[in-house]
Write an enzyme that holds these catalytic residues in place. Structure first.
Site, PDB file in Angstrom:
ATOM      1  N   CYS A   2       0.858  -1.186   0.000  1.00  0.00           N
ATOM      2  CA  CYS A   2       0.000   0.000   0.000  1.00  0.00           C
ATOM      3  C   CYS A   2       0.891   1.232   0.000  1.00  0.00           C
ATOM      4  O   CYS A   2       2.095   1.148   0.192  1.00  0.00           O
ATOM      5  CB  CYS A   2      -0.875   0.005   1.246  1.00  0.00           C
ATOM      6  SG  CYS A   2      -1.826  -1.507   1.408  1.00  0.00           S
ATOM      7  N   ARG A  27       1.167   1.944  -5.878  1.00  0.00           N
ATOM      8  CA  ARG A  27       1.352   0.877  -4.893  1.00  0.00           C
ATOM      9  C   ARG A  27       0.052   0.178  -4.528  1.00  0.00           C
ATOM     10  O   ARG A  27       0.048  -0.814  -3.801  1.00  0.00           O
ATOM     11  CB  ARG A  27       1.995   1.445  -3.630  1.00  0.00           C
ATOM     12  CG  ARG A  27       3.309   2.123  -3.870  1.00  0.00           C
ATOM     13  CD  ARG A  27       3.836   2.710  -2.595  1.00  0.00           C
ATOM     14  NE  ARG A  27       4.224   1.672  -1.657  1.00  0.00           N
ATOM     15  CZ  ARG A  27       5.421   1.127  -1.604  1.00  0.00           C
ATOM     16  NH1 ARG A  27       6.364   1.523  -2.411  1.00  0.00           N
ATOM     17  NH2 ARG A  27       5.697   0.195  -0.712  1.00  0.00           N
ATOM     18  N   TRP A  74      -3.912  -1.692  -1.379  1.00  0.00           N
ATOM     19  CA  TRP A  74      -3.990  -2.890  -2.210  1.00  0.00           C
ATOM     20  C   TRP A  74      -4.439  -3.977  -1.242  1.00  0.00           C
ATOM     21  O   TRP A  74      -3.699  -4.350  -0.327  1.00  0.00           O
ATOM     22  CB  TRP A  74      -2.631  -3.225  -2.817  1.00  0.00           C
ATOM     23  CG  TRP A  74      -2.674  -4.344  -3.804  1.00  0.00           C
ATOM     24  CD1 TRP A  74      -3.041  -4.271  -5.124  1.00  0.00           C
ATOM     25  CD2 TRP A  74      -2.332  -5.717  -3.573  1.00  0.00           C
ATOM     26  NE1 TRP A  74      -2.951  -5.506  -5.711  1.00  0.00           N
ATOM     27  CE2 TRP A  74      -2.521  -6.407  -4.790  1.00  0.00           C
ATOM     28  CE3 TRP A  74      -1.893  -6.439  -2.458  1.00  0.00           C
ATOM     29  CZ2 TRP A  74      -2.285  -7.784  -4.927  1.00  0.00           C
ATOM     30  CZ3 TRP A  74      -1.654  -7.805  -2.591  1.00  0.00           C
ATOM     31  CH2 TRP A  74      -1.851  -8.453  -3.820  1.00  0.00           C
ATOM     32  N   ASN A 100       0.863  -0.639   6.109  1.00  0.00           N
ATOM     33  CA  ASN A 100       1.276  -1.384   4.918  1.00  0.00           C
ATOM     34  C   ASN A 100       1.927  -2.662   5.421  1.00  0.00           C
ATOM     35  O   ASN A 100       2.831  -2.606   6.244  1.00  0.00           O
ATOM     36  CB  ASN A 100       2.284  -0.542   4.107  1.00  0.00           C
ATOM     37  CG  ASN A 100       2.799  -1.276   2.889  1.00  0.00           C
ATOM     38  OD1 ASN A 100       2.181  -2.228   2.419  1.00  0.00           O
ATOM     39  ND2 ASN A 100       3.927  -0.836   2.364  1.00  0.00           N
ATOM     40  N   GLY A 101       1.439  -3.814   4.955  1.00  0.00           N
ATOM     41  CA  GLY A 101       2.006  -5.083   5.408  1.00  0.00           C
ATOM     42  C   GLY A 101       0.912  -6.014   5.893  1.00  0.00           C
ATOM     43  O   GLY A 101      -0.267  -5.788   5.632  1.00  0.00           O
ATOM     44  N   GLU A 484       8.716 -11.874 -21.361  1.00  0.00           N
ATOM     45  CA  GLU A 484       8.508 -10.493 -20.943  1.00  0.00           C
ATOM     46  C   GLU A 484       7.447  -9.807 -21.815  1.00  0.00           C
ATOM     47  O   GLU A 484       6.596  -9.064 -21.308  1.00  0.00           O
ATOM     48  CB  GLU A 484       9.841  -9.725 -20.974  1.00  0.00           C
ATOM     49  CG  GLU A 484       9.766  -8.249 -20.628  1.00  0.00           C
ATOM     50  CD  GLU A 484       9.181  -7.958 -19.249  1.00  0.00           C
ATOM     51  OE1 GLU A 484       8.984  -8.872 -18.454  1.00  0.00           O
ATOM     52  OE2 GLU A 484       8.872  -6.770 -19.003  1.00  0.00           O
ATOM     53  N   LYS A 488       4.053  -8.260 -20.281  1.00  0.00           N
ATOM     54  CA  LYS A 488       3.659  -6.850 -20.464  1.00  0.00           C
ATOM     55  C   LYS A 488       2.260  -6.779 -21.045  1.00  0.00           C
ATOM     56  O   LYS A 488       1.424  -6.007 -20.592  1.00  0.00           O
ATOM     57  CB  LYS A 488       4.614  -6.110 -21.411  1.00  0.00           C
ATOM     58  CG  LYS A 488       5.943  -5.671 -20.871  1.00  0.00           C
ATOM     59  CD  LYS A 488       5.899  -4.556 -19.862  1.00  0.00           C
ATOM     60  CE  LYS A 488       5.747  -5.038 -18.459  1.00  0.00           C
ATOM     61  NZ  LYS A 488       6.855  -5.580 -17.760  1.00  0.00           N
ATOM     62  N   GLU A 491      -0.435  -7.911 -18.487  1.00  0.00           N
ATOM     63  CA  GLU A 491      -0.524  -6.983 -17.354  1.00  0.00           C
ATOM     64  C   GLU A 491      -1.389  -5.766 -17.664  1.00  0.00           C
ATOM     65  O   GLU A 491      -2.200  -5.357 -16.852  1.00  0.00           O
ATOM     66  CB  GLU A 491       0.873  -6.438 -17.024  1.00  0.00           C
ATOM     67  CG  GLU A 491       1.625  -7.178 -15.982  1.00  0.00           C
ATOM     68  CD  GLU A 491       2.890  -6.436 -15.579  1.00  0.00           C
ATOM     69  OE1 GLU A 491       3.692  -6.068 -16.451  1.00  0.00           O
ATOM     70  OE2 GLU A 491       3.063  -6.217 -14.382  1.00  0.00           O
ATOM     71  N   HIS A 507       5.284 -29.612 -28.339  1.00  0.00           N
ATOM     72  CA  HIS A 507       4.995 -30.548 -27.246  1.00  0.00           C
ATOM     73  C   HIS A 507       3.675 -30.220 -26.548  1.00  0.00           C
ATOM     74  O   HIS A 507       3.424 -30.687 -25.441  1.00  0.00           O
ATOM     75  CB  HIS A 507       6.152 -30.555 -26.238  1.00  0.00           C
ATOM     76  CG  HIS A 507       7.444 -30.996 -26.861  1.00  0.00           C
ATOM     77  ND1 HIS A 507       7.667 -32.293 -27.246  1.00  0.00           N
ATOM     78  CD2 HIS A 507       8.551 -30.304 -27.221  1.00  0.00           C
ATOM     79  CE1 HIS A 507       8.870 -32.387 -27.802  1.00  0.00           C
ATOM     80  NE2 HIS A 507       9.430 -31.185 -27.800  1.00  0.00           N
ATOM     81  N   LYS A 606       2.635  -2.147  -7.751  1.00  0.00           N
ATOM     82  CA  LYS A 606       4.002  -2.174  -8.275  1.00  0.00           C
ATOM     83  C   LYS A 606       4.960  -3.025  -7.424  1.00  0.00           C
ATOM     84  O   LYS A 606       5.727  -3.810  -7.963  1.00  0.00           O
ATOM     85  CB  LYS A 606       4.550  -0.760  -8.420  1.00  0.00           C
ATOM     86  CG  LYS A 606       5.884  -0.766  -9.150  1.00  0.00           C
ATOM     87  CD  LYS A 606       6.091   0.470  -9.946  1.00  0.00           C
ATOM     88  CE  LYS A 606       7.362   0.402 -10.751  1.00  0.00           C
ATOM     89  NZ  LYS A 606       7.226  -0.468 -11.936  1.00  0.00           N
TER      90      LYS A 606
HETATM   91  C1  AGP Z   1       6.450  -6.006 -13.952  1.00  0.00           C
HETATM   92  O1  AGP Z   1       5.813  -5.321 -14.977  1.00  0.00           O
HETATM   93  C2  AGP Z   1       5.578  -6.358 -12.836  1.00  0.00           C
HETATM   94  N1  AGP Z   1       4.960  -5.227 -12.262  1.00  0.00           N
HETATM   95  C3  AGP Z   1       6.106  -7.381 -11.853  1.00  0.00           C
HETATM   96  O2  AGP Z   1       6.214  -8.595 -12.510  1.00  0.00           O
HETATM   97  C4  AGP Z   1       7.448  -7.065 -11.157  1.00  0.00           C
HETATM   98  O3  AGP Z   1       8.493  -7.166 -12.065  1.00  0.00           O
HETATM   99  C5  AGP Z   1       7.661  -8.042  -9.995  1.00  0.00           C
HETATM  100  O4  AGP Z   1       6.652  -7.871  -9.062  1.00  0.00           O
HETATM  101  C6  AGP Z   1       9.015  -7.886  -9.342  1.00  0.00           C
HETATM  102  O5  AGP Z   1       9.176  -6.624  -8.784  1.00  0.00           O
HETATM  103  P1  AGP Z   1      10.591  -6.114  -8.317  1.00  0.00           P
HETATM  104  O6  AGP Z   1      11.453  -6.035  -9.514  1.00  0.00           O
HETATM  105  O7  AGP Z   1      10.332  -4.794  -7.695  1.00  0.00           O
HETATM  106  O8  AGP Z   1      11.124  -7.114  -7.342  1.00  0.00           O
END
Ligand code: AGP
Length: 611
Positions: A2, A27, A74, A100-101, A484, A488, A491, A507, A606
């Protein structure tokens, strides 16, 4: 997970806190809330949804004060409701808390309090923590907080107001980050330095198990045992303009376009040295030649996008280090029985340095005696402090939830790291080093050349905006880039996308191919080109439309694909730095065409600071 912001001082606390929350919204954006103290009267406003909703609510029912705190959530414990939004007031009305946590023993504590007749208004662990502090409070806030912390298990960053104290507030850290800043007669706290940059660049990164008292006089710091500590601030070289969108419609686009500079910054201080055009990590690499000679294993551990960068590094490490290479997602690494000892170099990759699984994996590796290194964008992050040694990404603050420029920083920094180890082990000859460093110098421009073709990628995305899914393929490092690209896309566009090693398609995954499922093939002209081309033909034989990300000058690819995007030629080892960029832009434009919330995709945050 958060976002937290707190303030005391002469300014309008509502304005400061809301401004901070907007900056921290990446966040979490399930709900938002604010508490403002006007003398000893505390006003609270909360809502489901974004900070914009909260602002609209406050425009109708204004609150004011010179001390305040706010939260973007979050959700972890309890659904996305106004009742579960922070701040929480304990049932006795003595303590107001944002958090947060996760408080792991909140059920146990909640039942204990329920037996005494306490009734909670929310389903959250936070309200239970607020009541715990309140029940221990007898005119000594610090003592109550310390006693409460001794009973709480889990991870928490708290900001606490006491309803009978109007000249100070408190911050607590055990796990999630809290950064403090003090200027003339005012004191701030936030989950991320970015929120404090408009006010100060002299920051205090609260350590684990510290409590801070913030007032107009400044910051006083204590350990969980009550011992006063010295306040040491650090000056960060980020500035507020880095955290604004400027003319861009989205942070993601701005951050994609910043990647040329990220490359320059990552490379500048690491290429040169006394030999000239040499890879030089002497100052940052914490291990001696003898240490390197002792290494038997190299592990790369990370989550999500960072793990894809780790995979690219793993492929390079196979080639240059002569070590037993392992790349693993942090959640798997920490739950398995990985052989990891003092002959292991364990590299933890995380843009935020706050990802819970990566942190836990690092703790575990350290406990097993591994030599550890953090590759992160946040040099004062929990991971950096846990591990002790840092290779910095030099990407500047990244706000878009979908990581782009930090991925670029990771690719560059990890490539240099692996080549540096290769050099120390005598596996990188001078001729190859010269070729690579010369090419490194050309890469930012080549990358900017790719970015300049954004319109081509927008049209490409437009051509498949009705596709019900995508399958990405690649081999070697291009497989990591395919992963990747798929990540992207899903996401930010919410369209189904999966990625496979091109050779694995036959396979199983090939069964899903038909005319409605485009295959995105990452197929640069490298040693694996011909094999990937065969896999493209297999897909084409099943009528799947093919989109190829290929190397400039590759005429053959036209015959095997429906649409191609060409990236400039480069050294094979550096190809991922260019091939990922069209995939980022493709995802961006597709999401934009579908009208998605690009910088704040649903269900995501994030930094994932919970396990
Ligand atoms: C990437 O677009 C994502 N938001 C997510 O996969 C991110 O890379 C992952 O949570 C790891 O985060 P970090 O690099 O801050 O450890």
């Amino acid at each position: 997970m958060c976002g937290i912001m707190g303030y005391i001082g002469p300014r309008d606390a509502a304005k400061v806190v809301l401004g901070g929350l907007e900056c921290l919204e990446y966040r979490g954006y399930d709900s938002a809330g604010i508490a403002l103290a006007e003398g000893r009267k505390i006003g609270i406003s909360k809502c489901v949804g974004s900070v914009a909703n909260l602002k609209a609510q406050l425009a109708k029912n204004a609150l004011s004060g010179k001390m305040g705190m706010g939260h973007t959530r979050w959700a972890t414990h309890g659904g996305v409701t106004k009742e579960n939004a922070h701040p929480h007031v304990d049932p006795d009305g003595k303590v107001v808390l944002i958090h947060n946590g996760i408080v792991e023993n909140f059920h146990e504590l909640g039942e204990e309090f329920a037996k005494k007749g306490v009734r909670f208004a929310s389903e959250t662990d936070t309200e239970v923590a607020a009541f715990l502090i309140s029940s221990l409070y007898q005119n000594d806030p610090l003592l109550a907080i310390r006693k409460a912390c001794a009973r709480l298990r889990g991870s928490f960053a708290f900001v606490i107001l006491f309803t009978d104290i109007d000249d100070r507030y408190y911050c607590v850290r055990k796990g999630p980050p809290l950064i403090l800043g003090a200027a003339d007669g005012e004191a701030f706290c936030a989950s991320d330095a970015a929120a404090l940059l408009p006010y100060t660049r002299n920051l205090l990164f609260l350590e684990d198990e510290e409590i801070a008292e913030l007032s107009a006089e400044g910051i006083a710091l204590y350990g969980f045992d009550g011992t006063p500590k010295e306040v040491h601030t650090k000056t960060v070289d980020w500035d507020a303009s880095m955290t604004s969108k400027g003319m861009y419609p989205h942070f993601m686009l701005k951050e994609i376009e910043e990647q040329g500079n990220v490359l320059r910054q990552t490379l500048t201080k690491r290429i040169g040295g006394p030999e000239g055009r040499a890879i030089d990590l002497e100052e940052e690499f914490p291990f001696s030649r003898e240490d390197v000679a002792r290494f038997r294993r190299i592990h790369f551990v990370a989550c999500g996008t960072s793990c894809h960068a780790a995979m690219v590094a793993g492929r390079l490490a196979d080639k240059f280090t002569g070590l037993d290479v392992r790349v693993e997602t942090a959640s798997e690494y920490r739950s398995g029985s990985v052989i990891c000892d003092d002959q292991t170099l364990a590299v933890f990759v995380s843009q935020s340095g706050e990802t819970a699984d990566t942190l836990a994996a690092a703790r575990q590796a350290r406990a097993k005696g591994a030599r550890c290194l953090a590759v992160t964008n946040v040099v004062n992050s929990s991971l950096a402090r846990e591990v002790g040694s840092v290779l910095e990404l030099c990407a500047g603050p990244e706000i878009g939830v979908a990581a782009t420029k930090t991925f670029m920083g990771q690719l560059a920094a990890l490539t240099l790291l692996v080549l540096w180890i290769g050099k120390k082990k005598g596996n990188l000859d001078r001729e190859k080093e010269l070729r690579l460093t010369e090419e490194f110098a050309r890469l930012p421009l080549k990358l900017e050349n790719v970015i300049a073709q954004g319109e081509t990628l927008r049209k490409m995305a437009e051509g498949c905006k009705d596709a019900f899914g995508f399958l990405f393929i690649g081999r070697g490092a291009s497989y990591a880039i395919a992963l990747e690209g798929a990540l992207k896309l899903k996401e930010i566009s919410y369209v189904h996308a999966e990625a496979h090693a091109a050779g694995e398609m036959k396979h199983g995954p090939i069964a899903i191919l038909d005319v409605h499922l485009p295959v995105v093939a990452v197929v640069p002209k490298d040693d694996l080109y011909e094999k990937t081309l065969s896999n493209i033909q297999e897909a084409r034989a099943r009528n799947a439309p093919i989109i190829a990300i290929a190397s400039e000058g590759d005429e053959d690819i036209f015959r095997f694909s429906d649409d191609c995007f060409f990236v400039p030629r480069t050294e094979n080892e550096l190809t991922p730095i260019l091939t990922v960029v069209p995939l980022q832009l493709f995802a961006y434009h597709l999401a934009s065409l579908l009208g998605r919330e690009i910088d704040r995709p649903r269900n995501l945050a994030k930094s994932v600071t919970v396990e």
